[in-house]
Design a protein around this motif. Structure first.
Motif, mmCIF file in Angstrom:
data_model
loop_
_atom_site.group_PDB
_atom_site.id
_atom_site.type_symbol
_atom_site.label_atom_id
_atom_site.label_comp_id
_atom_site.label_asym_id
_atom_site.label_seq_id
_atom_site.Cartn_x
_atom_site.Cartn_y
_atom_site.Cartn_z
ATOM 1 N N VAL A 120 0.815 -1.212 0.000
ATOM 2 C CA VAL A 120 0.000 0.000 0.000
ATOM 3 C C VAL A 120 0.854 1.270 0.000
ATOM 4 O O VAL A 120 0.528 2.242 -0.695
ATOM 5 C CB VAL A 120 -0.978 0.002 1.195
ATOM 6 N N ALA A 121 1.960 1.303 0.742
ATOM 7 C CA ALA A 121 2.796 2.507 0.782
ATOM 8 C C ALA A 121 3.378 2.805 -0.595
ATOM 9 O O ALA A 121 3.386 3.960 -1.048
ATOM 10 C CB ALA A 121 3.905 2.350 1.817
ATOM 11 N N ARG A 122 3.868 1.777 -1.259
ATOM 12 C CA ARG A 122 4.419 1.977 -2.599
ATOM 13 C C ARG A 122 3.340 2.438 -3.574
ATOM 14 O O ARG A 122 3.563 3.324 -4.408
ATOM 15 C CB ARG A 122 5.041 0.673 -3.107
ATOM 16 N N ARG A 171 6.099 5.305 7.012
ATOM 17 C CA ARG A 171 7.288 6.130 7.199
ATOM 18 C C ARG A 171 7.935 6.521 5.857
ATOM 19 O O ARG A 171 8.357 7.671 5.686
ATOM 20 C CB ARG A 171 8.295 5.399 8.084
ATOM 21 N N PRO A 172 8.006 5.605 4.853
ATOM 22 C CA PRO A 172 8.638 5.985 3.579
ATOM 23 C C PRO A 172 7.927 7.121 2.845
ATOM 24 O O PRO A 172 8.539 7.797 2.011
ATOM 25 C CB PRO A 172 8.587 4.687 2.755
ATOM 26 N N ALA A 177 6.904 13.945 -2.134
ATOM 27 C CA ALA A 177 6.066 15.105 -2.415
ATOM 28 C C ALA A 177 4.652 14.623 -2.727
ATOM 29 O O ALA A 177 4.462 13.626 -3.411
ATOM 30 C CB ALA A 177 6.637 15.889 -3.594
ATOM 31 N N GLY A 178 3.687 15.338 -2.192
ATOM 32 C CA GLY A 178 2.291 14.963 -2.424
ATOM 33 C C GLY A 178 1.711 14.055 -1.377
ATOM 34 O O GLY A 178 0.521 13.763 -1.408
ATOM 35 N N CYS A 179 2.546 13.586 -0.426
ATOM 36 C CA CYS A 179 2.073 12.706 0.646
ATOM 37 C C CYS A 179 2.254 13.396 1.991
ATOM 38 O O CYS A 179 3.294 14.006 2.246
ATOM 39 C CB CYS A 179 2.848 11.387 0.659
ATOM 40 N N PRO A 243 1.199 17.338 12.219
ATOM 41 C CA PRO A 243 2.049 16.500 11.370
ATOM 42 C C PRO A 243 2.733 15.408 12.189
ATOM 43 O O PRO A 243 3.139 15.637 13.333
ATOM 44 C CB PRO A 243 3.070 17.490 10.805
ATOM 45 N N TRP A 244 2.876 14.246 11.592
ATOM 46 C CA TRP A 244 3.545 13.136 12.261
ATOM 47 C C TRP A 244 5.047 13.252 12.061
ATOM 48 O O TRP A 244 5.542 13.327 10.936
ATOM 49 C CB TRP A 244 3.062 11.802 11.696
ATOM 50 N N THR A 245 5.776 13.288 13.168
ATOM 51 C CA THR A 245 7.240 13.301 13.129
ATOM 52 C C THR A 245 7.711 12.084 13.913
ATOM 53 O O THR A 245 7.786 12.123 15.149
ATOM 54 C CB THR A 245 7.808 14.588 13.750
ATOM 55 N N PRO A 246 7.990 10.978 13.232
ATOM 56 C CA PRO A 246 8.297 9.719 13.916
ATOM 57 C C PRO A 246 9.576 9.784 14.743
ATOM 58 O O PRO A 246 10.542 10.448 14.365
ATOM 59 C CB PRO A 246 8.439 8.715 12.766
#
Length: 257
Positions: A120-122, A171-172, A177-179, A243-246
């Motif tokens: 799904v991430a890809r 995380r990736p 850009a756009g995510c 915003p998520w900052t892991p």
């Protein structure tokens, strides 16, 4: 163009000629379907059966005509499912692959979203590379809303752990850009999954996991209907989310949902 039919054919690797053979029609007929013509009911049934996707997804019910005097209840509703497991996996994939403008997800943990599709991430990154805007909003594992929901479902801190596990899949995307990925701390009454003009709505019931509740498949229409009603709620939650900052030191194992 019938973008739903086009995307499913591409995903399945089925050519228009092959679909024509399965439906016992001339290939030119399938070309007309792709151009937007509505097939005969028996052909709609055979095509959906051959492609293993719901007929309502390939050919949603048309919006009411201008001569309609009363707005029907459920404007934009094109399908319902008893629970989240009843939604065909192929429908999730077809909607994701067919999205061209925007993909938006609003959940608490949503671990099923990645575990049912490890790529799904890809796939989301590919959609973003093609120009779509991807916005994912998860519950804040440190927030009060996640703690309360975990208490209501009688799973305690497990929900916060599931959120952290789910986030590891995405995380990736943070460097693409756009995510964008954000965390919310709001009472969530509904999980939302938007793909352009299609929206899957998964209402929440007190004490029951989202997976056990019904799913509505909505389609945006020219008139303001249920789609716009739920889409506005996503915007409201997104605006208040952070915003998520892991944390690079926190790498929890993938959980279950």
């Amino acid at each position: 163009m019938n973008q739903q039919l086009q995307s499913v054919l591409a995903q399945r690797g089925v050519s228009p000629d092959a679909l024509a053979g399965a439906c016992e029609v001339d290939p030119k007929t399938v070309s007309r379907w792709l151009a937007g013509r509505l097939p005969h009911p028996r052909h709609r049934f055979r095509a959906a059966q051959h492609l293993q996707v719901s007929e309502a997804f390939l050919w949603p019910s048309p919006a009411p005509s201008a001569q309609t005097t009363a707005t029907p209840v459920g404007l934009g509703l094109i399908g319902t499912y008893q629970n989240r497991a009843s939604v065909p996996r192929d429908l999730w994939l077809a909607l994701l692959l067919g999205a061209r403008k925007q993909i938006e997800v609003l959940v608490f943990s949503g671990t099923f979203f990645a575990q049912s599709n490890p790529e799904v991430a890809r796939m989301l990154a590919n959609r973003a590379a093609e120009g779509a805007t991807v916005r994912l909003c998860f519950g804040d594992p440190l927030g009060q809303a996640v703690a309360l929901r975990g208490h209501e479902e009688a799973i305690g801190d497990t929900l916060a752990a599931k959120v952290r596990a789910s986030l590891t899949y995405y995380r990736p995307l943070l460097s693409d850009a756009g995510c964008e990925v954000r965390l919310h701390d709001t009472t969530l009454y509904t999980s939302l999954f938007r793909y352009d003009d299609h929206l899957l709505v998964n209402p929440h019931v007190w004490g029951r996991p989202a997976s056990a509740n019904p799913v509505l498949h909505l389609r945006k229409t020219e008139e303001s209907g249920w789609f716009d009603h739920y889409a506005r709620s996503f915007e409201d939650v997104w605006a208040a989310a952070r915003p998520w900052t892991p944390d690079p030191e926190v790498t929890p194992a993938h959980g279950q949902d």
